[in-house]
Design an enzyme around this catalytic site. Structure first.
Site, PDB file in Angstrom:
ATOM      1  N   GLU B  92     104.789   6.991  -3.429  1.00  0.00           N
ATOM      2  CA  GLU B  92     105.934   6.603  -4.245  1.00  0.00           C
ATOM      3  C   GLU B  92     106.362   7.696  -5.213  1.00  0.00           C
ATOM      4  O   GLU B  92     107.549   7.930  -5.419  1.00  0.00           O
ATOM      5  CB  GLU B  92     105.602   5.344  -5.058  1.00  0.00           C
ATOM      6  CG  GLU B  92     105.475   4.078  -4.239  1.00  0.00           C
ATOM      7  CD  GLU B  92     104.223   4.028  -3.409  1.00  0.00           C
ATOM      8  OE1 GLU B  92     103.271   4.769  -3.745  1.00  0.00           O
ATOM      9  OE2 GLU B  92     104.186   3.277  -2.441  1.00  0.00           O
ATOM     10  N   HIS B 162     102.452  -8.437  -4.922  1.00  0.00           N
ATOM     11  CA  HIS B 162     103.684  -8.569  -4.145  1.00  0.00           C
ATOM     12  C   HIS B 162     104.652  -9.501  -4.857  1.00  0.00           C
ATOM     13  O   HIS B 162     105.531 -10.076  -4.237  1.00  0.00           O
ATOM     14  CB  HIS B 162     103.383  -9.109  -2.733  1.00  0.00           C
ATOM     15  CG  HIS B 162     102.540  -8.180  -1.908  1.00  0.00           C
ATOM     16  ND1 HIS B 162     101.187  -8.083  -2.036  1.00  0.00           N
ATOM     17  CD2 HIS B 162     102.885  -7.278  -0.964  1.00  0.00           C
ATOM     18  CE1 HIS B 162     100.724  -7.172  -1.197  1.00  0.00           C
ATOM     19  NE2 HIS B 162     101.718  -6.668  -0.536  1.00  0.00           N
TER      20      HIS B 162
END
Lengths: 417, 357
Positions: B92, B162
């Site tokens: 990322e 999540h």
């Protein structure tokens, strides 16, 4: 979904070459160790392999499927010593792990396990081989595909299933779920959801171990997807600089979720990516090769500092239960690996050809294992969910007294337990 | 003619009836000829248009080429080619850093972070590089073409990693824009605005709504203004402010409150920074009461900023303390998600308490 490059199956010769000792002693060993008489120890699930010949068992020398490939290091010999009972324990433990993961699959499909579930079947040899080479004082830390490592470290089936189903007797009290299994008393530091984050942690564990001077090491496991994380290289640099007893194990199952390794990495030779840190490439489907490599790596790390082990392995399931696993690879590839490189089949062949046990004894073990798993699931299903107050516990140290605001009304405040 | 949005039932969530948006100018204009599609399709349409209209626009991230884990990038690679729509490795920090560089050369870099929970390795790049580029170079350089898209929010079974709503971390950084849509039609217009906005923006997509929210979305290219909140329900007793998926929960609470004779005014903030203070202030001057609701934990959530700001500007008009109905101050839990979430009943409780203060 199309691929431009044809994917070649990992290219290892399927069958291992076995050195045979005189068959009379084999048969005797087999009679003594017939599968049905192996004690079932419920407390520690895995049977510990016997120390070599002290108990009168003739050692078997087995050649690994392929030689090790070294990067900046002389690889160990491909001849591995094992004993009949060790082979049997490998067989039993891997069968247990395989059965456990398949049962978890069904539980997930029947919605008893919810959330995320990443299955390890196919990769059992890494967990078992690693465990066979080390002690419980060595530390293991891994990513989210952790159910079998937990078992290998001595976790119980009931605890595992309870945690998967979110019940209160799960190993993390039902608060962690599939990705967060831990076992402090046997040095299993979990269980991490964020990719790659566990590797610097593993190096930190090794740093602490170096201080204790107990001759222990840390194994930080990660996947081929995580191998491209920057924090890995930061951790490697620090470990090499300070000679930390850490072994970085890349469980290369060739797919980072749905992305094949050659699409994600300029250099998929993960054992070489440490550059100044030596590495070893190991057939991760051969439990004896894994055991040899981990033993070698532990000795190396205690003397010299970090080393990378790349385990060439394969997962039969998709990345997680929401991934069918067939959109980015062919079914032929999966069945090919299953037929030619399956770790359990390899041990089965070894056992049969060394006459350590008969085929029907092995079948009995499989049946036993199946029953054990079914019993554990039945037991786990009865366990209740955690108490709602557990939602607030362990945010801070107990009794810290931090104030939080309830969501009901502004006036409602609570003190975190 | 009001547009309608239907939410189908999903797992443990109950279905709600189709409801009408209160018509506001832009919604009517935009809703000329729409086909009912869901959120990921609307976002997909926006991306197609963005790449079509600007030859220097790129979409990249983990697994975007085959369509993405939420299907938002379907068909882009086939249509625009591998040089413009490509996968990145799992890094990322690298993805965002790379995107900033691409944007600094005048391109439109549309980077995807697969789940907002994974945005933290990129936090340094976003805060220290992207947000401050124009400022520290005295406007010589900028990375205005940067847009980061990421799914956020609870989904029913996401657990710790999540389900997070990290929007408030970024609201603390001048130089960034943070935008959160509530529905497919809004998402398409807002995303196109973010992409074309000359400032680095983060577009949080409510993942719960990807399939569930279905709305008529016009097929043409349209943009919705940033930094403008929308009053989606007129009322006179209390002002409710929210964004993203939480609005549908707030809407349900409004409906319930109306049965008890409480008239709620519901505002979708849409852009969190820079946020539309005027609209919220105007509404609070009308009603005298404010309630803010978001999924992120209450302490330090963006509701705190809105509350403090309104308390300052509307202090004498306020008839009750500003209420915040938000997630609890715990990590996002696994099994007890429904206890953690700011549900309709919690909001209703607070509406009544505030109105009867």
């Amino acid at each position: 979904m199309c691929r431009e490059k044809p994917f070649h199956l990992p290219f290892f010769a399927p069958s291992s070459q076995i050195l045979r000792l005189p068959s009379s002693s084999m048969a005797a060993a087999a009679r003594r160790l017939s599968a049905a008489s192996l004690p079932l120890r419920h407390h520690h699930l895995l049977l510990r392999p016997f120390a070599s010949s002290a108990s009168g068992q003739p050692p078997i020398a087995v050649e690994t499927s392929v030689p090790f490939t070294g990067h900046k290091i002389e690889p160990p010999s491909r001849l591995v010593d094992t004993t009949p009972s060790e082979l049997l324990s490998f067989f039993r433990d891997m069968t247990l792990m395989r059965r456990m993961e398949i049962a978890a699959d069904s539980l997930y499909k029947s919605k008893l396990i919810r959330g995320f579930c990443h299955l390890y079947d196919g990769q059992e040899a890494v967990a078992i081989g690693l465990e066979a080479a080390i002690t419980k004082k060595d530390a293991i830390i891994t990513a989210y595909r952790d159910h079998c490592i937990f078992l290998a470290r001595g976790g119980s089936l009931v605890e595992s299933y309870a945690e998967l189903m979110g019940r209160r007797s799960g190993c993390s009290k039902g608060k962690g779920g599939s990705m967060h299994f831990y076992k402090k008393d046997s040095g299993f530091f979990g269980g991490h959801g964020i990719v790659g984050a566990q590797v610097p942690l593993g190096c930190g564990l090794a740093f602490a171990q170096k201080y204790t001077k107990e001759g222990t090491v840390s194994f930080a496991l990660y996947g081929d997807g995580a191998a491209n994380q920057g924090q890995l290289f930061e951790a490697l640099n620090i470990s090499a600089l300070w000679d930390l007893p850490v072994i970085l194990v890349c469980e290369n199952n060739h797919y980072g979720m749905g992305t094949a390794e050659w699409r994600a990495a300029k250099s998929p030779a993960y054992y070489k990516r440490g550059d100044y840190v030596p590495g070893l490439k190991v057939d991760g489907m051969d439990v004896l090769a894994v055991k040899q490599a981990c033993k070698f790596a532990k000795e190396y790390a205690l003397q010299n500092g970090p080393i990378i082990l790349e385990m060439d392995t394969y997962r039969y399931h998709g990345h997680s239960m929401s991934d069918p696993g067939s959109t980015y690879r062919t079914r032929d590839e999966i069945t090919g690996v299953r037929q030619e490189r399956d770790p359990i089949e390899r041990i089965r062949k070894l056992i049969l050809s060394n006459e350590v046990a008969t085929a029907s004894e092995l079948k009995d073990i499989e049946k036993e294992v199946r029953k054990e798993v079914d019993d554990a699931i039945a037991q786990a299903k009865e366990i209740p969910m955690p108490d709602p107050s557990e939602l607030f516990t362990n945010v801070y140290v107990k009794g810290f007294g931090a104030e939080v605001f309830g969501a009901d009304r502004k006036e409602v405040k609570a003190v975190l337990p | 003619m009001a547009t309608t949005m239907a939410l189908r039932s999903f797992g443990r969530r109950t279905s709600i009836a189709a409801r009408g948006f209160s018509s506001s100018c832009e919604t009517e204009k935009a809703a000329k000829d729409g086909k009912p599609i869901n959120l990921f399709s609307a976002i997909n349409q926006a991306l197609h248009i963005a790449l079509d209209t600007d030859p220097r626009a790129y979409v990249f991230g983990e697994d975007v080429r085959f369509g993405g884990v939420f299907r938002c990038t379907t068909g882009l690679a086939d249509r625009f080619g591998r040089s413009r729509v490509f996968n990145t490795p799992l890094c990322e920090q690298g993805i965002v850093g790379f995107a900033i560089g691409l944007a600094a050369m005048g391109n439109r870099a549309i980077a995807e972070i697969q789940f907002a929970d994974y945005i933290y390795p990129a936090f340094d790049q976003i805060v220290n590089e992207a947000a401050k580029f124009r400022y520290r170079s005295g406007n010589e350089f900028n990375c205005g073409g940067l847009t980061i898209r990421t799914p956020y929010g609870a989904v029913g079974h996401g657990g710790h990693y999540h389900s997070q709503s990290p929007e408030s971390f970024f609201c603390h950084v001048p130089g960034l824009k943070v935008v959160i849509p509530r529905s497919p039609q809004q998402a398409k217009g807002l995303l196109l605005s973010c992409i074309r906005d000359p400032n680095p923006s983060i577009f949080f997509e409510p993942k719960w709504l990807y399939r569930l929210a279905v709305e008529e979305v016009p097929e043409h290219d349209y943009m919705l203004p940033l930094s403008e909140a929308e009053v989606i329900r007129q009322g006179s007793d209390i002002t409710l402010v929210g964004w993203g998926a939480q609005l549908s929960v707030l809407e349900q609470a409004c409906v319930e409150a109306a049965k008890e004779g409480i008239s709620c005014e519901l505002i979708d903030l849409r852009t969190l920074i820079p946020w539309d203070k005027e609209t919220v202030e105007a509404s609070v001057r009308k009603t005298g009461k404010l309630l803010i609701s978001h999924e992120a934990p209450v302490t330090g959530g963006f509701g705190a900023e809105i509350s403090a700001s309104i308390a300052e500007s509307c202090f004498l008009r306020l008839e009750a303390p500003v209420a915040r109905i938000c997630g609890l101050d715990t990590p996002f839990p696994l099994v007890y998600e429904q206890f953690y979430m700011p549900t309709k009943n919690k909001i209703l409780d607070a509406i009544k308490a505030t109105v009867n203060y």
